[in-house]
Design a protein around this motif. Structure first.
Motif, PDB file in Angstrom:
ATOM      1  N   MET A   1      -5.888  20.253  -0.266  1.00 46.48           N
ATOM      2  CA  MET A   1      -5.126  19.111   0.247  1.00 46.48           C
ATOM      3  C   MET A   1      -6.104  18.021   0.697  1.00 46.48           C
ATOM      4  N   THR A   2      -5.827  16.765   0.313  1.00 46.43           N
ATOM      5  CA  THR A   2      -6.713  15.670   0.679  1.00 46.43           C
ATOM      6  C   THR A   2      -6.560  15.316   2.161  1.00 46.43           C
ATOM      7  N   VAL A   3      -7.563  14.565   2.667  1.00 45.90           N
ATOM      8  CA  VAL A   3      -7.505  14.135   4.063  1.00 45.90           C
ATOM      9  C   VAL A   3      -6.260  13.284   4.304  1.00 45.90           C
ATOM     10  N   THR A   4      -5.958  12.394   3.331  1.00 44.77           N
ATOM     11  CA  THR A   4      -4.775  11.534   3.479  1.00 44.77           C
ATOM     12  C   THR A   4      -3.503  12.362   3.574  1.00 44.77           C
ATOM     13  N   ALA A   5      -3.385  13.375   2.730  1.00 48.63           N
ATOM     14  CA  ALA A   5      -2.203  14.241   2.764  1.00 48.63           C
ATOM     15  C   ALA A   5      -2.119  14.986   4.087  1.00 48.63           C
ATOM     16  N   MET A   6      -3.259  15.425   4.613  1.00 46.33           N
ATOM     17  CA  MET A   6      -3.258  16.173   5.871  1.00 46.33           C
ATOM     18  C   MET A   6      -2.894  15.295   7.049  1.00 46.33           C
ATOM     19  N   TYR A   7      -3.419  14.045   7.072  1.00 46.24           N
ATOM     20  CA  TYR A   7      -3.078  13.201   8.227  1.00 46.24           C
ATOM     21  C   TYR A   7      -1.623  12.753   8.147  1.00 46.24           C
ATOM     22  N   LYS A   8      -1.078  12.600   6.914  1.00 49.82           N
ATOM     23  CA  LYS A   8       0.345  12.280   6.792  1.00 49.82           C
ATOM     24  C   LYS A   8       1.194  13.428   7.336  1.00 49.82           C
ATOM     25  N   GLN A   9       0.778  14.647   7.022  1.00 50.74           N
ATOM     26  CA  GLN A   9       1.498  15.817   7.531  1.00 50.74           C
ATOM     27  C   GLN A   9       1.384  15.899   9.044  1.00 50.74           C
ATOM     28  N   PHE A  10       0.215  15.602   9.575  1.00 47.06           N
ATOM     29  CA  PHE A  10      -0.021  15.657  11.020  1.00 47.06           C
ATOM     30  C   PHE A  10       0.886  14.680  11.766  1.00 47.06           C
ATOM     31  N   PHE A  11       1.090  13.484  11.192  1.00 48.99           N
ATOM     32  CA  PHE A  11       1.914  12.466  11.858  1.00 48.99           C
ATOM     33  C   PHE A  11       3.358  12.452  11.342  1.00 48.99           C
ATOM     34  N   GLY A  12       3.710  13.381  10.443  1.00 51.69           N
ATOM     35  CA  GLY A  12       5.081  13.470   9.948  1.00 51.69           C
ATOM     36  C   GLY A  12       5.474  12.320   9.032  1.00 51.69           C
ATOM     37  N   LEU A  13       4.565  11.915   8.149  1.00 50.88           N
ATOM     38  CA  LEU A  13       4.814  10.785   7.247  1.00 50.88           C
ATOM     39  C   LEU A  13       4.953  11.256   5.805  1.00 50.88           C
ATOM     40  N   ARG A  14       5.817  10.593   5.045  1.00 52.18           N
ATOM     41  CA  ARG A  14       5.961  10.893   3.618  1.00 52.18           C
ATOM     42  C   ARG A  14       4.918  10.157   2.787  1.00 52.18           C
ATOM     43  N   ASP A  15       4.662   8.908   3.163  1.00 56.00           N
ATOM     44  CA  ASP A  15       3.755   8.055   2.410  1.00 56.00           C
ATOM     45  C   ASP A  15       2.653   7.532   3.319  1.00 56.00           C
ATOM     46  N   ASN A  16       1.669   6.901   2.671  1.00 55.77           N
ATOM     47  CA  ASN A  16       0.628   6.219   3.426  1.00 55.77           C
ATOM     48  C   ASN A  16       1.179   4.859   3.857  1.00 55.77           C
ATOM     49  N   PRO A  17       1.424   4.652   5.150  1.00 57.99           N
ATOM     50  CA  PRO A  17       2.082   3.408   5.570  1.00 57.99           C
ATOM     51  C   PRO A  17       1.177   2.187   5.541  1.00 57.99           C
ATOM     52  N   PHE A  18      -0.134   2.408   5.451  1.00 59.99           N
ATOM     53  CA  PHE A  18      -1.057   1.278   5.578  1.00 59.99           C
ATOM     54  C   PHE A  18      -1.937   1.107   4.343  1.00 59.99           C
ATOM     55  N   ASN A  19      -1.379   1.455   3.207  1.00 62.94           N
ATOM     56  CA  ASN A  19      -2.073   1.205   1.949  1.00 62.94           C
ATOM     57  C   ASN A  19      -2.238  -0.306   1.775  1.00 62.94           C
ATOM     58  N   VAL A  20      -3.416  -0.735   1.318  1.00 60.12           N
ATOM     59  CA  VAL A  20      -3.654  -2.176   1.194  1.00 60.12           C
ATOM     60  C   VAL A  20      -3.052  -2.773  -0.078  1.00 60.12           C
ATOM     61  N   ASN A  21      -2.467  -1.942  -0.939  1.00 59.40           N
ATOM     62  CA  ASN A  21      -1.807  -2.471  -2.135  1.00 59.40           C
ATOM     63  C   ASN A  21      -0.615  -3.352  -1.739  1.00 59.40           C
ATOM     64  N   PRO A  22      -0.345  -4.420  -2.485  1.00 59.88           N
ATOM     65  CA  PRO A  22       0.741  -5.347  -2.117  1.00 59.88           C
ATOM     66  C   PRO A  22       2.125  -4.818  -2.484  1.00 59.88           C
ATOM     67  N   ASP A  23       2.543  -3.741  -1.831  1.00 64.45           N
ATOM     68  CA  ASP A  23       3.825  -3.095  -2.113  1.00 64.45           C
ATOM     69  C   ASP A  23       4.946  -3.880  -1.429  1.00 64.45           C
ATOM     70  N   PRO A  24       5.873  -4.462  -2.195  1.00 60.20           N
ATOM     71  CA  PRO A  24       6.927  -5.287  -1.587  1.00 60.20           C
ATOM     72  C   PRO A  24       7.892  -4.502  -0.693  1.00 60.20           C
ATOM     73  N   ARG A  25       7.919  -3.173  -0.837  1.00 64.39           N
ATOM     74  CA  ARG A  25       8.789  -2.374   0.040  1.00 64.39           C
ATOM     75  C   ARG A  25       8.391  -2.527   1.499  1.00 64.39           C
ATOM     76  N   TYR A  26       7.114  -2.811   1.732  1.00 61.74           N
ATOM     77  CA  TYR A  26       6.596  -2.878   3.092  1.00 61.74           C
ATOM     78  C   TYR A  26       6.529  -4.300   3.635  1.00 61.74           C
ATOM     79  N   LEU A  27       7.120  -5.240   2.930  1.00 58.90           N
ATOM     80  CA  LEU A  27       7.074  -6.627   3.391  1.00 58.90           C
ATOM     81  C   LEU A  27       7.908  -6.786   4.661  1.00 58.90           C
ATOM     82  N   LEU A  28       7.274  -7.266   5.728  1.00 59.68           N
ATOM     83  CA  LEU A  28       7.984  -7.544   6.969  1.00 59.68           C
ATOM     84  C   LEU A  28       8.469  -8.988   6.947  1.00 59.68           C
TER      85      LEU A  28
END
Length: 324
Positions: A1-28
């Motif tokens: 399991m990657t570090v990213t996958a482990m920290y997501k599991q630790f904080f109860g997250l499905r996805d990486n919330p702070f990916n720098v890719n310009p994902d429009p789903r995360y537009l505030l």
């Protein structure tokens, strides 16, 4: 399991919330972002021709453009998105023909323009909007910007056949002030802008991205940590993402929850974001340092005044003694 996958599991997250890719789903949709998006959609719906979107590096222009493109696809509009603006004139037209899937063997500019014009007229008769988005437009040469202006000559007597969005950093606005681009500047009918986040918006930005990524509502960042993020990032979403993501990884390693401000400080030092220019308090304004020669002159004046004062006191004393 990657570090990213482990920290997501630790904080109860499905996805990486702070990916720098310009994902429009995360537009505030802050008031500033809503205003910019409304301006873009208004300009396209009303066939205004050239629309300008500017903003500082990392303030979410490309994310906003991806949100716009998602909406355009839902509206059955035909779009071309060009993000590599280090092009020659012929390469620009070849990209256009390829993006719009306009067939043809000839690659001369006149032939490509003729085919593009016929194709745009067909789309117009079918009621289809056609939109060209040029990202990183501050890198376009004056010659290419002039070619963009000429594309707006593809029109009917009442409407533009091609809607163009020019997106770039503030340097684009400065470039457009050049006298040789005044005709292009006059063709810009809608101007939109992205701005850095405020402290309150930074709170909302972090909370919303965590929510979309699957956070359950349990605090992930302490209020002090979020304030620290804002102080270092200065409201720039891209920098906010970098600070938050690496802080989550460090917090997972230390099994620390919620993330504390000290971890934000640590990441800021790692990315050399820890220098914040000192601000001068109004009640203690900075004073320019006097030169050595000026100090010597002032000291001479003070010394002369002191000698004169001592002589005056001595004369007064002698006069008092004679009277006595």
């Amino acid at each position: 399991m990657t570090v990213t996958a482990m920290y997501k599991q630790f904080f109860g997250l499905r996805d990486n919330p702070f990916n720098v890719n310009p994902d429009p789903r995360y537009l505030l949709l802050t008031p500033s972002t809503q205003e910019a998006l409304a301006g873009l959609t208004y300009g396209i719906q009303n066939r205004k021709g050239i629309i300008l979107l500017t903003g500082e590096v990392g303030t979410g222009k490309t994310t906003l453009l991806n949100k716009l493109l998602d909406w355009l696809r839902q509206e059955q509009a035909i779009t071309a998105f060009i993000f590599n603006t280090q092009l020659s004139v012929s390469e620009l037209f070849e990209c256009l023909m390829s993006e719009f899937e306009i067939a043809g063997e000839s690659h001369t500019k006149s032939d490509m323009l003729s085919r593009l014009n016929r194709w745009l007229l067909d789309r117009y008769r079918s009621g289809e909007a056609v939109v060209l988005v040029l990202d990183e437009a501050q890198n376009l040469s004056p010659q290419l910007l002039e070619e963009v202006r000429l594309l707006t000559n593809l029109e009917t007597t009442t409407e533009k056949l091609l809607q163009i969005v020019l997106s770039g950093q503030p340097e684009l606005e400065e470039k457009l002030k050049h006298p040789q681009l005044r005709q292009l500047r006059q063709r810009i009918t809608v101007r939109c802008r992205t701005n850095p986040l405020s402290l309150a918006e930074t709170h909302c930005y972090i909370a919303e991205r965590l929510r979309i990524a699957g956070a359950t509502g349990e605090p992930v960042f302490s209020p002090e940590a979020i304030k620290s993020v804002f102080n270092y990032a200065r409201g720039i979403p891209r920098v906010t993402n970098v600070l938050c993501e690496h802080s989550l990884i460090n917090a997972f390693v230390l099994e620390q929850r919620p993330v504390q401000a000290s971890l934000i400080d640590e990441v800021a030092r790692e990315f050399e974001l820890d220098y914040i220019a000192p601000t001068v308090r109004e009640e203690e304004p900075e004073r320019p340092m006097a030169s050595e020669s000026l100090l010597q002159a002032l000291q001479a004046i003070v010394g002369s005044l002191q000698r004169g004062l001592r002589q005056s006191v001595s004369v007064a004393a002698e006069s008092h003694e004679r009277k006595a």
